[in-house]
Design an enzyme around this catalytic site. Sequence first.
Site, PDB file in Angstrom:
ATOM      1  N   TYR A  54     -18.690 -53.856  92.313  1.00  0.00           N
ATOM      2  CA  TYR A  54     -19.146 -52.465  92.245  1.00  0.00           C
ATOM      3  C   TYR A  54     -18.168 -51.571  91.480  1.00  0.00           C
ATOM      4  CZ  TYR A  54     -22.130 -53.829  96.258  1.00  0.00           C
ATOM      5  OH  TYR A  54     -23.010 -54.444  97.110  1.00  0.00           O
ATOM      6  N   HIS A 113     -19.838 -62.961  97.978  1.00  0.00           N
ATOM      7  CA  HIS A 113     -20.970 -62.138  97.542  1.00  0.00           C
ATOM      8  C   HIS A 113     -22.249 -62.937  97.295  1.00  0.00           C
ATOM      9  CE1 HIS A 113     -21.714 -58.014  95.458  1.00  0.00           C
ATOM     10  NE2 HIS A 113     -22.778 -58.424  96.091  1.00  0.00           N
TER      11      HIS A 113
END
EC number: 1.1.1.307
Length: 283
Positions: A54, A113
């Site tokens: 991010y 992730h």
Amino acid sequence: MAPLTLQSTYEMVSGYEIPVVGFGVYQIPAAIAEKVTLKALETGYRHVDSAKVYANEAQCVEAIRRSGVDRSKIFYTTKIASNHMSYEKAKESIEASIADAASIGYIDLVLIHAPFGGKEGRLGAWRALVEAQKTGKIRSIGVSNYGIHHLNELEEYINSGAGGKISVGQYEIHPWCAREDVADWLKKRNIIVEAYSPLVQATRMNEPILQKLVQKHNKTPAQILIRWSLQKGYVPLPKSVTDSRIIGNTQVFDFELSQEDMDSLKTNVYAPVCWDPVRDTRL
């Protein structure tokens, strides 16, 4: 059981507590991430969900540091980058995240992730997580976007002596991507189920079944969806950069969906709005 509030928590298998709602920061630009995360913390959120990919970890950490809220009351999550799926590369990702979080002392949760990197990469990343957890700089560990075959693979590795406990499984979950099979696998092992994109990225707000509940409860579509997630026993991670919505997304503890309401949201539709490593048979 006492009624839930924004400050309510669940106990994870690691022994630590996780707040029942998190503030998601996916696709929030670094330039505004600190400001909106501060707003979320001022509103009462005590759980921030970031990730290496991010590119806003440092900003989220700074918001936590500046918030004035006792560090022990805030739960901060990040994730190993998907292109760092090997033992050595995962160590790099984890160490970079720990460095970004130095001013707040530790990271509450680090997730893998996605199940990239093949079996060797996945198991290597887990080994790196287990080692990092032993240092105390990471308190709990888990996975995101793992299919059941990936979960079985990891469970076998853990039980073979690799160690570690899966505290959290994070997935895109909402009525149009319910993932009941995965959620059941996790719940049977007392693993917390987190739901990202619980608002379906605002693509389903006008659905008749949702609008019917909006009228019945005098709540927004977002509030209905977050409440659905809570009543399923999940930890939803709504995201917004708009102050009014950041606040509105917390106003979900003063009403309850009936069993009939919950049943009406069983769509039997499988339509993720994000990537879908869970069902990618190549992984």
